[in-house]
Write a protein that holds these residues in place. Structure first.
Motif, PDB file in Angstrom:
ATOM      1  N   MET A   1       0.839  -1.196   0.000  1.00 31.58           N
ATOM      2  CA  MET A   1       0.000   0.000   0.000  1.00 31.58           C
ATOM      3  C   MET A   1       0.875   1.247   0.000  1.00 31.58           C
ATOM      4  O   MET A   1       1.896   1.304   0.663  1.00 31.58           O
ATOM      5  N   ASN A   2       0.463   2.261  -0.754  1.00 30.39           N
ATOM      6  CA  ASN A   2       1.211   3.508  -0.833  1.00 30.39           C
ATOM      7  C   ASN A   2       0.838   4.381   0.356  1.00 30.39           C
ATOM      8  O   ASN A   2      -0.221   5.006   0.392  1.00 30.39           O
ATOM      9  N   GLU A   3       1.748   4.454   1.346  1.00 29.34           N
ATOM     10  CA  GLU A   3       1.447   5.198   2.571  1.00 29.34           C
ATOM     11  C   GLU A   3       1.307   6.690   2.295  1.00 29.34           C
ATOM     12  O   GLU A   3       0.478   7.370   2.908  1.00 29.34           O
ATOM     13  N   VAL A   4       2.115   7.222   1.363  1.00 31.10           N
ATOM     14  CA  VAL A   4       2.014   8.643   1.033  1.00 31.10           C
ATOM     15  C   VAL A   4       0.643   8.950   0.440  1.00 31.10           C
ATOM     16  O   VAL A   4       0.009   9.955   0.764  1.00 31.10           O
ATOM     17  N   MET A   5       0.152   8.071  -0.449  1.00 29.52           N
ATOM     18  CA  MET A   5      -1.177   8.265  -1.027  1.00 29.52           C
ATOM     19  C   MET A   5      -2.241   8.247   0.060  1.00 29.52           C
ATOM     20  O   MET A   5      -3.157   9.078   0.080  1.00 29.52           O
ATOM     21  N   LEU A   6      -2.105   7.324   0.999  1.00 30.50           N
ATOM     22  CA  LEU A   6      -3.081   7.209   2.080  1.00 30.50           C
ATOM     23  C   LEU A   6      -3.094   8.490   2.915  1.00 30.50           C
ATOM     24  O   LEU A   6      -4.155   9.016   3.259  1.00 30.50           O
ATOM     25  N   ARG A   7      -1.890   9.003   3.211  1.00 32.05           N
ATOM     26  CA  ARG A   7      -1.818  10.231   4.013  1.00 32.05           C
ATOM     27  C   ARG A   7      -2.397  11.414   3.251  1.00 32.05           C
ATOM     28  O   ARG A   7      -2.962  12.333   3.835  1.00 32.05           O
ATOM     29  N   SER A   8      -2.238  11.402   1.918  1.00 30.62           N
ATOM     30  CA  SER A   8      -2.729  12.526   1.123  1.00 30.62           C
ATOM     31  C   SER A   8      -4.256  12.616   1.148  1.00 30.62           C
ATOM     32  O   SER A   8      -4.827  13.688   0.901  1.00 30.62           O
ATOM     33  N   LEU A   9      -4.931  11.511   1.442  1.00 35.86           N
ATOM     34  CA  LEU A   9      -6.387  11.506   1.513  1.00 35.86           C
ATOM     35  C   LEU A   9      -6.905  12.019   2.855  1.00 35.86           C
ATOM     36  O   LEU A   9      -8.083  12.370   2.982  1.00 35.86           O
ATOM     37  N   THR A  10      -6.021  12.066   3.852  1.00 33.24           N
ATOM     38  CA  THR A  10      -6.445  12.376   5.218  1.00 33.24           C
ATOM     39  C   THR A  10      -7.176  13.706   5.345  1.00 33.24           C
ATOM     40  O   THR A  10      -8.265  13.763   5.930  1.00 33.24           O
ATOM     41  N   PRO A  11      -6.631  14.830   4.853  1.00 38.66           N
ATOM     42  CA  PRO A  11      -7.331  16.097   5.073  1.00 38.66           C
ATOM     43  C   PRO A  11      -8.715  16.142   4.454  1.00 38.66           C
ATOM     44  O   PRO A  11      -9.640  16.715   5.044  1.00 38.66           O
ATOM     45  N   GLY A  12      -8.885  15.552   3.264  1.00 35.38           N
ATOM     46  CA  GLY A  12     -10.204  15.544   2.639  1.00 35.38           C
ATOM     47  C   GLY A  12     -11.221  14.764   3.446  1.00 35.38           C
ATOM     48  O   GLY A  12     -12.387  15.172   3.573  1.00 35.38           O
ATOM     49  N   VAL A  13     -10.809  13.628   4.007  1.00 31.74           N
ATOM     50  CA  VAL A  13     -11.708  12.815   4.834  1.00 31.74           C
ATOM     51  C   VAL A  13     -12.075  13.577   6.099  1.00 31.74           C
ATOM     52  O   VAL A  13     -13.237  13.635   6.516  1.00 31.74           O
ATOM     53  N   LEU A  14     -11.079  14.185   6.734  1.00 33.87           N
ATOM     54  CA  LEU A  14     -11.329  14.934   7.959  1.00 33.87           C
ATOM     55  C   LEU A  14     -12.267  16.104   7.715  1.00 33.87           C
ATOM     56  O   LEU A  14     -13.168  16.394   8.520  1.00 33.87           O
ATOM     57  N   THR A  15     -12.097  16.772   6.578  1.00 28.32           N
ATOM     58  CA  THR A  15     -12.970  17.900   6.231  1.00 28.32           C
ATOM     59  C   THR A  15     -14.423  17.457   6.137  1.00 28.32           C
ATOM     60  O   THR A  15     -15.324  18.131   6.643  1.00 28.32           O
ATOM     61  N   VAL A  16     -14.667  16.325   5.507  1.00 27.53           N
ATOM     62  CA  VAL A  16     -16.036  15.833   5.350  1.00 27.53           C
ATOM     63  C   VAL A  16     -16.675  15.575   6.710  1.00 27.53           C
ATOM     64  O   VAL A  16     -17.823  15.962   6.961  1.00 27.53           O
ATOM     65  N   LEU A  17     -15.941  14.936   7.607  1.00 26.25           N
ATOM     66  CA  LEU A  17     -16.505  14.638   8.933  1.00 26.25           C
ATOM     67  C   LEU A  17     -16.836  15.909   9.703  1.00 26.25           C
ATOM     68  O   LEU A  17     -17.893  16.005  10.341  1.00 26.25           O
ATOM     69  N   VAL A  18     -15.954  16.893   9.636  1.00 27.95           N
ATOM     70  CA  VAL A  18     -16.209  18.140  10.356  1.00 27.95           C
ATOM     71  C   VAL A  18     -17.427  18.846   9.773  1.00 27.95           C
ATOM     72  O   VAL A  18     -18.266  19.374  10.506  1.00 27.95           O
ATOM     73  N   ARG A  19     -17.547  18.838   8.459  1.00 20.86           N
ATOM     74  CA  ARG A  19     -18.696  19.498   7.837  1.00 20.86           C
ATOM     75  C   ARG A  19     -20.004  18.765   8.135  1.00 20.86           C
ATOM     76  O   ARG A  19     -21.073  19.372   8.107  1.00 20.86           O
TER      77      ARG A  19
END
Length: 381
Positions: free
Chosen positions: A1-19
């Motif tokens: 698994m590409n760990e950098v790719m996984l980390r790059s998705l983090t802010p978008g996922v967090l934004t959705v939950l906060v919204r």
């Protein structure tokens, strides 16, 4: 698994939950739990929509945690029911996370730690290792930071300058542990540059690329520091230099000069010289003059004194240095260098030894000690 790719998705996922209504601290915990789950199951069963999978799992983790906490029963009534699984939204505004993590109520150290955790997707252990502190200490720092920003409204514009300063702090930490913070800072700054059309964002990205391009040449095989003038320029990353110069030129063309663009211009002049002797020190002094006007920073004036010493001779550099507070970090090391260039080996050796005692790290202390020893040996001969 590409760990950098996984980390790059983090802010978008967090934004959705906060919204959707989750407070920042709870949402960030849920996203971290989802990342752990992804590491566990994706190898055998990778999802077609990685971001959508993370959003779904993180939202379930958040709901589970909310329902399990009796102190939050009232808030549970306000939380949406779990949305039906589907493609992840394409336009999440993750820039707000940068603003939130660089909130003025946080100390610089806390802002950096929270940015690496929430936006960078790094684990607490990775951040602690990078900063050479115990994991428990870093966990407390991040927890306090999350509590501080949990009550902050998410829909207010943030300060781009503060975000850039936090990212620059991350970059300057360089590399330690199993995370390359300089590379991570470049990755995060690219994200901001893609979202914010501002010449200073481009200036910071150019500055990072130009400095990072020299990284391989900065240390010898034994780990000792190699000064810029003595570096093997064949080891510099020419692709990064070309990219940094191109980004800088486009930013400067907009005629909205800022401190990161000025710093990048200085770095570009160093990168442009095929050998140290061909460095355009006159232009570098001019850029330091611009930078001093923008920042009024004593550290900038200290670096300018070095440039003046190269452009106009060591005595001119010493005259510029004499106007500065001698307690400035690295002031003594600069004085030693200028006295050495002026041929005063006795004073230079004494000042190098004095600067070594004040050095902020072992590598710099060893470097200054070796310079003092070399000058003493020359005097003996």
């Amino acid at each position: 698994m590409n760990e950098v790719m996984l980390r790059s998705l983090t802010p978008g996922v967090l934004t959705v939950l906060v919204r959707r209504g989750a407070d920042f601290a709870a949402a960030e915990d849920a996203v971290q739990d989802a990342l752990v789950e992804a590491l566990r199951v994706w190898e055998a069963d990778p999802p077609r929509d990685a971001k959508g999978w993370l959003i779904t799992v993180a939202w379930r983790k958040f709901l589970d945690a909310t329902r399990a906490d009796t102190a939050r029963r009232r808030r549970e009534d306000r939380v949406e029911e779990e949305p039906a699984p589907g493609p992840a939204p394409a336009g999440d505004d993750t820039l707000q996370l940068y603003f939130l993590c660089a909130h003025p109520s946080l100390t610089p150290a806390s802002a950096v730690a929270l940015t690496l955790r929430a936006v960078g997707g790094l684990t607490t252990r990775q951040i602690a290792a990078a900063y050479l502190v115990p994991e428990a200490t870093m966990a407390q720092r991040i927890s306090r930071a999350k509590r501080t920003v949990s009550g902050v409204r998410f829909d207010r514009p943030g300060d781009v300058a503060t975000v850039l300063r936090v990212l620059y702090l991350v970059f300057n930490e360089g590399y330690s542990g199993d995370v390359d913070l300089a590379a991570e800072a470049i990755r995060l700054t690219r994200q901001v540059a893609a979202a914010v059309d501002h010449p200073e964002v481009a200036g910071l990205l150019a500055l990072m690329l130009l400095h990072h391009a020299r990284r391989a040449a900065r240390t010898a095989s034994d780990g000792s520091l190699v000064p810029l003038a003595e570096q093997d320029r064949g080891r510099w990353d020419t692709a990064s230099i070309a990219e940094g110069v191109g980004i800088l030129q486009a930013a400067l063309a907009r005629d909205r000069l800022g401190e990161f663009q000025a710093q990048a211009a200085i770095a570009a002049l160093h990168a442009d010289a095929p050998v140290a002797e061909e460095t355009d020190w006159v232009q570098i002094v001019e850029w330091y003059d611009e930078l001093a006007r923008l920042t009024d920073s004593p550290v900038v004036r200290l670096n300018r004194a070095v440039a003046v010493g190269e452009a106009d001779g060591p005595r001119a550099g010493l005259a510029a240095l004499a106007a500065l507070d001698s307690s400035l970090p690295r002031h003594t090391a600069v004085a030693a260098y200028l006295h050495e260039r002026d041929g005063d080996l006795v004073t230079a050796a004494r000042l190098y030894a004095e600067a070594a005692h004040r050095a902020p790290n072992l590598a710099e202390r060893d470097h200054l000690t070796r310079r003092a020893a070399r000058l003493n040996a020359r005097r003996g001969r």
